[in-house]
Design a protein around this motif. Sequence first.
Motif, short mmCIF file in Angstrom:
data_model
loop_
_atom_site.label_atom_id
_atom_site.label_comp_id
_atom_site.label_asym_id
_atom_site.label_seq_id
_atom_site.Cartn_x
_atom_site.Cartn_y
_atom_site.Cartn_z
N SER A 99 0.85 -1.20 0.00
CA SER A 99 0.00 0.00 0.00
C SER A 99 0.88 1.24 0.00
CB SER A 99 -0.93 0.01 1.22
OG SER A 99 -1.63 1.24 1.31
N TRP A 100 0.90 1.93 -1.12
CA TRP A 100 1.71 3.15 -1.17
C TRP A 100 1.11 4.24 -0.30
CZ3 TRP A 100 -0.34 7.73 -2.74
CH2 TRP A 100 -1.53 7.70 -3.50
N GLN A 101 -0.25 4.19 -0.11
CA GLN A 101 -0.88 5.22 0.71
C GLN A 101 -0.46 5.11 2.17
OE1 GLN A 101 -2.47 2.99 -1.23
NE2 GLN A 101 -4.17 3.93 -2.40
N TRP B 13 -9.36 0.91 -0.47
CA TRP B 13 -8.07 0.85 -1.20
C TRP B 13 -7.79 -0.55 -1.73
CZ3 TRP B 13 -5.01 3.86 3.11
CH2 TRP B 13 -5.33 5.24 3.01
N LEU C 236 3.22 6.03 2.59
CA LEU C 236 3.42 7.47 2.61
C LEU C 236 3.05 8.05 3.97
CD1 LEU C 236 4.17 9.98 0.98
CD2 LEU C 236 1.78 10.16 0.26
N LEU C 237 1.97 7.53 4.58
CA LEU C 237 1.57 7.99 5.90
C LEU C 237 2.67 7.75 6.93
CD1 LEU C 237 -0.62 8.99 7.90
CD2 LEU C 237 -1.40 6.60 8.09
#
Length: 602
Positions: free
Chosen positions: A179-181, A292, A184-185
């Motif tokens: 999960s790139w999201q 997602w 990033l978090l």
Amino acid sequence: MDTAKVDNEVDNDVDIEVAGPIAVIRRGLATTPALRTGMVFSLVMALAVSVGKLVVPILVQQIIDRGIAGPGGYRPTFVLTASLIAGAIVIVIMILARAAQIRLLYNAQRGLRDLRVAAFAHIHRLSIAEHADTKRGALTARVTSDVEQLAMFVGWGVVIWVNSLALVVGTVVVMLWFSWQLTLLVLLIYTPVVPYARWVQKGQLQAYTNLRDRVSDMMNEISELVMGARVIRAYDYRQESRRAAHECAEDQYRSQMVAQKFFAIYLPVTDVVGGLALAMTLGVGMWMGPGWGMKAGELVAFLLLVSLFLNPISSITEVLDQTQTTMAAWRKVLAVLDVPIDVVEPDPGVSLPTGPLSISASNVHFRYRTGPPVLSDISVEVPAGTRVAIVGETGSGKTTFARLMARLADPSSGTIKLQDRLLDQVAGDERRRAVRMVPQDGFLFDATIGQNVAYGRDGAGQDEVRQSFRELGLADWLERMPAGLDTDVGERGENLSVGERQLVALARAHLADPGLLILDEATSAVDPETEQVLARALDAVSAGRTTVSIAHRLSTAEAAELVLVFDAGRLVEQGTHKDLVMAGGPYAELYESWIGNTHANR
């Protein structure tokens, strides 16, 4: 390890005392090539270990999403197979990690051995000018506590850094795959830690550099107080010595507290940020995960990856403290290696003949790195086989001139020749064979009498050592020793009296059979009975060679063939004892004063 070769290979333009960590590491690896040996292998093993650890969360995700909560329901065969694979991977990781650490430790310890030897050899090549400017405790700390700090660090710190960095990079890559999201978090949460860590790193490095200086001061003070224990007790100097030791310990304590302050304020911050990253990942993942396209197993695997990401971050936080003190220690050792060698041995150099050597000094000047000139315009010719006495008030430069003849330093200007050969062009081995200096304290190593004398010539046997004592008329004295040649002299020869240490030192010099023998106040601080034995030994050791004696007792000058009178760094008179007394100059005044004191003491 050849430190001269290292000096030629390493760029010394950077002042290592103020250089940053990267410059210190570059210089250190260039100075100690063994530390680089096997580095590629260690990196490959570290990557393999990291890959193995990253496979486990992926297998957990597969077990949950395909073996437990998948479309086909619970699949025990799949779960068992995946679990066995995970167990095998854990075992392989353990084996690889052990192999990598053993290889890294072996090469690191070999490199540190070379570094310690190089620093020790470099210190012994420094001239008396450098030793006069540097405290012995500081030099001792460089080859003991500072190198030991490096040894402690490479034993576990380097492994943590290599494994942790590899695991951080690998974990981020796999996290992005899941999960790139969420990745990033996590990275955004940790972003403020980067400048904060940089600030801590700078402060720690400066603090630990100061701490290494305090450790050197402490070693110097304690060494001096231990060596002077008898004087301290005799003069009841205990309160003052305890106060001095306490002040050094207090300075080191304060420096240690300043250094630890950075670690104390950094570790809680990373712990809080790590907990926040886990909580935010779990909350956002459960809230946004289905949108997602994240399955339950993927979220669990991602949380495991976040934990894997946090573990090396925490490890780096803990090892950062030791890294800073290691960088400070490494910097100090490298700074010693950066000190230029004033006395450079010629290659190949000229040889010296056997037998007594003539001495020629022409316009010799000398000064230490700081302070006024010690010797000014010294010129003298000494025929081979002459017995020379150098006299003068304390601080007149006579000992410094003797050290120049032994090439413990080179003149600031002017030349010294032995048998018409420039001293700085004589090969080192030839000079050490032909010139020997017996210091005032008759320094002995913590060994037996026989072993100390045998140091005078490589390969000397017990029979040759006994012959040396016989030729000096010391056979009876040797027989009175508790175990003869096997008598233990103790640390710095403390089991023997001052005069007895001088007798052993003379036998050692005699065994070497030098063409030039330099005696630094050999008869000082000895009792009358030992002085008589010592005087006979001096007569024997002086026969057949050029002898230069530095004497406070002018009885030595009376027996000399040439007397050199020094005053305030200048050679003010030279001649025979009789001629100088008749001349009524500085030597006559010294002689009259000595005669008066001798009669008064009677």
